[in-house]
Design a protein around this motif. Sequence first.
Motif, PDB file in Angstrom:
ATOM      1  N   PRO A   1      22.240  34.465  25.152  1.00 15.97           N
ATOM      2  CA  PRO A   1      20.755  35.052  26.441  1.00 15.97           C
ATOM      3  C   PRO A   1      21.320  33.397  27.523  1.00 15.97           C
ATOM      4  O   PRO A   1      21.659  32.390  26.489  1.00 15.97           O
ATOM      5  N   MET A   2      20.803  33.143  28.783  1.00 12.63           N
ATOM      6  CA  MET A   2      21.293  31.911  29.666  1.00 12.63           C
ATOM      7  C   MET A   2      19.546  31.073  28.987  1.00 12.63           C
ATOM      8  O   MET A   2      18.395  31.458  28.592  1.00 12.63           O
ATOM      9  N   PRO A   3      20.514  30.057  29.140  1.00 11.07           N
ATOM     10  CA  PRO A   3      19.644  28.489  28.271  1.00 11.07           C
ATOM     11  C   PRO A   3      18.614  28.593  29.654  1.00 11.07           C
ATOM     12  O   PRO A   3      18.272  29.333  30.201  1.00 11.07           O
ATOM     13  N   ASP A   4      17.641  27.821  28.786  1.00 14.25           N
ATOM     14  CA  ASP A   4      15.801  27.689  29.968  1.00 14.25           C
ATOM     15  C   ASP A   4      16.384  26.625  30.697  1.00 14.25           C
ATOM     16  O   ASP A   4      16.287  25.854  30.648  1.00 14.25           O
ATOM     17  N   LEU A   5      16.590  27.030  32.272  1.00 20.17           N
ATOM     18  CA  LEU A   5      16.544  26.311  33.161  1.00 20.17           C
ATOM     19  C   LEU A   5      15.962  26.012  33.988  1.00 20.17           C
ATOM     20  O   LEU A   5      15.904  25.524  36.076  1.00 20.17           O
ATOM     21  N   SER A   6      14.895  25.983  33.960  1.00 18.42           N
ATOM     22  CA  SER A   6      13.127  26.532  34.343  1.00 18.42           C
ATOM     23  C   SER A   6      13.167  24.404  35.688  1.00 18.42           C
ATOM     24  O   SER A   6      12.253  24.376  35.805  1.00 18.42           O
ATOM     25  N   PHE A   7      13.499  23.414  34.545  1.00 12.88           N
ATOM     26  CA  PHE A   7      13.710  22.116  35.060  1.00 12.88           C
ATOM     27  C   PHE A   7      13.855  22.287  36.335  1.00 12.88           C
ATOM     28  O   PHE A   7      14.315  20.467  37.013  1.00 12.88           O
ATOM     29  N   ARG A   8      14.788  23.247  36.337  1.00 11.30           N
ATOM     30  CA  ARG A   8      15.461  23.054  38.186  1.00 11.30           C
ATOM     31  C   ARG A   8      14.401  22.643  39.280  1.00 11.30           C
ATOM     32  O   ARG A   8      14.522  23.234  40.073  1.00 11.30           O
ATOM     33  N   ASN A   9      13.897  21.676  39.271  1.00 11.45           N
ATOM     34  CA  ASN A   9      12.507  21.468  40.466  1.00 11.45           C
ATOM     35  C   ASN A   9      13.123  19.664  40.077  1.00 11.45           C
ATOM     36  O   ASN A   9      12.878  18.942  40.292  1.00 11.45           O
ATOM     37  N   THR A  10      13.611  19.935  42.392  1.00  9.53           N
ATOM     38  CA  THR A  10      13.555  18.307  42.209  1.00  9.53           C
ATOM     39  C   THR A  10      12.532  17.155  42.529  1.00  9.53           C
ATOM     40  O   THR A  10      12.707  16.052  42.769  1.00  9.53           O
ATOM     41  N   LEU A  11      11.681  17.781  42.013  1.00  9.61           N
ATOM     42  CA  LEU A  11      10.089  17.378  42.642  1.00  9.61           C
ATOM     43  C   LEU A  11      10.174  16.584  40.740  1.00  9.61           C
ATOM     44  O   LEU A  11       8.808  15.377  41.321  1.00  9.61           O
ATOM     45  N   HIS A  12      10.586  17.679  39.841  1.00  9.54           N
ATOM     46  CA  HIS A  12      10.393  16.248  38.577  1.00  9.54           C
ATOM     47  C   HIS A  12      11.689  15.592  38.418  1.00  9.54           C
ATOM     48  O   HIS A  12      12.480  15.838  38.776  1.00  9.54           O
ATOM     49  N   PRO A  13      11.002  14.237  37.500  1.00  6.82           N
ATOM     50  CA  PRO A  13      12.715  14.210  37.031  1.00  6.82           C
ATOM     51  C   PRO A  13      13.156  14.503  35.534  1.00  6.82           C
ATOM     52  O   PRO A  13      12.528  15.475  35.491  1.00  6.82           O
ATOM     53  N   GLU A  14      14.296  14.083  35.577  1.00  8.06           N
ATOM     54  CA  GLU A  14      15.960  14.760  34.982  1.00  8.06           C
ATOM     55  C   GLU A  14      14.729  14.375  33.395  1.00  8.06           C
ATOM     56  O   GLU A  14      14.178  13.404  33.564  1.00  8.06           O
ATOM     57  N   PRO A  15      15.220  15.453  32.531  1.00  7.49           N
ATOM     58  CA  PRO A  15      14.810  14.554  31.549  1.00  7.49           C
ATOM     59  C   PRO A  15      16.276  13.606  30.796  1.00  7.49           C
ATOM     60  O   PRO A  15      16.567  13.911  30.891  1.00  7.49           O
ATOM     61  N   GLU A  16      14.973  12.865  30.137  1.00  4.09           N
ATOM     62  CA  GLU A  16      15.851  12.288  29.362  1.00  4.09           C
ATOM     63  C   GLU A  16      16.457  12.162  28.144  1.00  4.09           C
ATOM     64  O   GLU A  16      15.303  11.778  27.772  1.00  4.09           O
ATOM     65  N   LEU A  17      17.628  12.120  27.572  1.00  2.66           N
ATOM     66  CA  LEU A  17      17.452  12.503  25.940  1.00  2.66           C
ATOM     67  C   LEU A  17      17.627  10.845  25.383  1.00  2.66           C
ATOM     68  O   LEU A  17      18.245  10.216  26.081  1.00  2.66           O
ATOM     69  N   THR A  18      17.526  10.787  24.121  1.00  2.00           N
ATOM     70  CA  THR A  18      17.192   9.783  23.616  1.00  2.00           C
ATOM     71  C   THR A  18      18.203   9.910  22.108  1.00  2.00           C
ATOM     72  O   THR A  18      17.977   9.134  21.311  1.00  2.00           O
ATOM     73  N   ALA A  19      18.506  11.164  22.013  1.00  2.00           N
ATOM     74  CA  ALA A  19      19.025  11.799  20.697  1.00  2.00           C
ATOM     75  C   ALA A  19      20.361  12.049  20.653  1.00  2.00           C
ATOM     76  O   ALA A  19      20.855  12.480  21.232  1.00  2.00           O
ATOM     77  N   PRO A  20      21.272  11.723  19.869  1.00  2.00           N
ATOM     78  CA  PRO A  20      22.668  12.522  19.697  1.00  2.00           C
ATOM     79  C   PRO A  20      22.036  13.912  19.633  1.00  2.00           C
ATOM     80  O   PRO A  20      21.273  14.876  19.076  1.00  2.00           O
ATOM     81  N   VAL A  21      23.542  14.639  20.439  1.00  2.00           N
ATOM     82  CA  VAL A  21      23.429  16.133  20.414  1.00  2.00           C
ATOM     83  C   VAL A  21      24.860  17.025  20.609  1.00  2.00           C
ATOM     84  O   VAL A  21      25.432  16.528  21.701  1.00  2.00           O
ATOM     85  N   ASP A  22      24.761  18.240  19.913  1.00  2.00           N
ATOM     86  CA  ASP A  22      25.489  19.253  20.746  1.00  2.00           C
ATOM     87  C   ASP A  22      25.621  19.339  21.856  1.00  2.00           C
ATOM     88  O   ASP A  22      24.941  20.427  22.388  1.00  2.00           O
ATOM     89  N   LEU A  23      27.223  19.331  22.629  1.00  2.00           N
ATOM     90  CA  LEU A  23      26.567  19.608  24.245  1.00  2.00           C
ATOM     91  C   LEU A  23      27.038  21.366  24.363  1.00  2.00           C
ATOM     92  O   LEU A  23      26.631  21.539  24.567  1.00  2.00           O
ATOM     93  N   CYS A  24      27.510  22.153  22.636  1.00  2.00           N
ATOM     94  CA  CYS A  24      27.646  23.136  23.199  1.00  2.00           C
ATOM     95  C   CYS A  24      27.184  24.416  21.986  1.00  2.00           C
ATOM     96  O   CYS A  24      26.842  23.184  21.003  1.00  2.00           O
ATOM     97  N   ASP A  25      27.046  25.209  22.244  1.00  2.00           N
ATOM     98  CA  ASP A  25      25.859  25.972  20.443  1.00  2.00           C
ATOM     99  C   ASP A  25      27.543  26.404  19.950  1.00  2.00           C
ATOM    100  O   ASP A  25      28.810  26.324  20.133  1.00  2.00           O
ATOM    101  N   SER A  26      27.090  27.185  18.805  1.00  2.00           N
ATOM    102  CA  SER A  26      28.423  27.602  17.866  1.00  2.00           C
ATOM    103  C   SER A  26      28.517  28.936  18.617  1.00  2.00           C
ATOM    104  O   SER A  26      30.275  28.965  18.343  1.00  2.00           O
ATOM    105  N   ALA A  27      28.416  29.445  19.635  1.00  2.00           N
ATOM    106  CA  ALA A  27      28.724  30.001  20.255  1.00  2.00           C
ATOM    107  C   ALA A  27      30.525  29.767  21.539  1.00  2.00           C
ATOM    108  O   ALA A  27      30.459  30.251  22.229  1.00  2.00           O
ATOM    109  N   GLY A  28      30.233  28.270  22.049  1.00  2.00           N
ATOM    110  CA  GLY A  28      30.234  28.020  22.704  1.00  2.00           C
ATOM    111  C   GLY A  28      30.828  27.856  24.486  1.00  2.00           C
ATOM    112  O   GLY A  28      30.734  27.410  24.838  1.00  2.00           O
TER     113      GLY A  28
END
Length: 348
Positions: A1-28
């Motif tokens: 399935p497509m990832p949830d990209l509903s945050f694509r609203n320029t009126l709201h700040p972009e999410p700030e990440l603070t913990a390590p994360v993998d760029l891709c899922d197990s399917a790439g």
Amino acid sequence: PMPDLSFRNTLHPEPELTAPVDLCDSAGRLNRAAVGWSRQPLHNCNVSGHWPRKKRWNYWCITSPDCLFSATVSNIDYLGMAFIYFLDFHTLKFAEQTVSIPLGKGFELPPTVTGRIHYQNPKLQIAFMDAGNQIDIEVLSQDLGGKMLTTALNACRPAGHETLNVVIPWDADHFQFTSKQNCLPVSGNLTFDSQEYKFSPDAAFACLDYGRGIWPYASKWNWASFSTCQNGRQIGVNLGAKWTDDTGMTENGILVDGRLTKLSEPVNFIYNTANWMAPWRLETPDSERVRLIFTPFFERVAKTDALILTSEVHQMIGRFDGTLLTADGETVAVSQAVGWAEDHNARW
């Protein structure tokens, strides 16, 4: 399935990440939790599959009051490329060298910003040894414009120094992690054509452009960057356009004394393609965050036309003047800061 990209609203700040994360899922595919930005590189860029759309590179550019030197190791799946170039600001003596190998044999790049990259060819040897707080950049070229070039450079990441780390999500199968790192003090020396150039950490800075991702075939972008020390303060910017449009994310940031102001708004690049050397304007349309005039003094043109790979870059090297507005509400003046702004069109 497509990832949830509903945050694509320029009126709201972009999410700030603070913990390590993998760029891709197990399917790439794109890991939805990886979308956002961070003040330190937190992503494990576990890109796989998607041949031939994977693009990986480490681009370093070092500027001093006297010169600019850049070295890159890249792997775009069907081709590995290493290239360097050098510009003397006083004489405008310029030289460039590229080595390319089909299918990227010998172009190994780690999934994290830190790590070791070593490319060796009889004409060109490049080593980036990134230990986190220190980065050694060693280059030996036997044929940079027919001349020999050697470097022994060390860049430093001071404790707590912030960088701009962003995932740009086009869709579940096309995305890019970029780490743009400004104002890394550099010491050491470079010798080109028997002339030695010395680098002092109070006036010479390295910029890293680290990229890992899955790209669409046709791409356009603007990029601008500088790192400078003015009135005892370190000031840098990373600004981009076109390639991030309509993704809900930008690669725009202001760095002052090691502290990042992330800009969640676009930056307009205003320039004349009929006269690349005319002054450029870079400005945020909805705020006073960025008000810069960029005046080029050198044009680097790099064109490639190799069947499936076509690319044209106009990288202008020049000086920035203007003002920046930080997250703390401080207006910071910029005067004659050496850097670059570019226009790039690629089908790759």
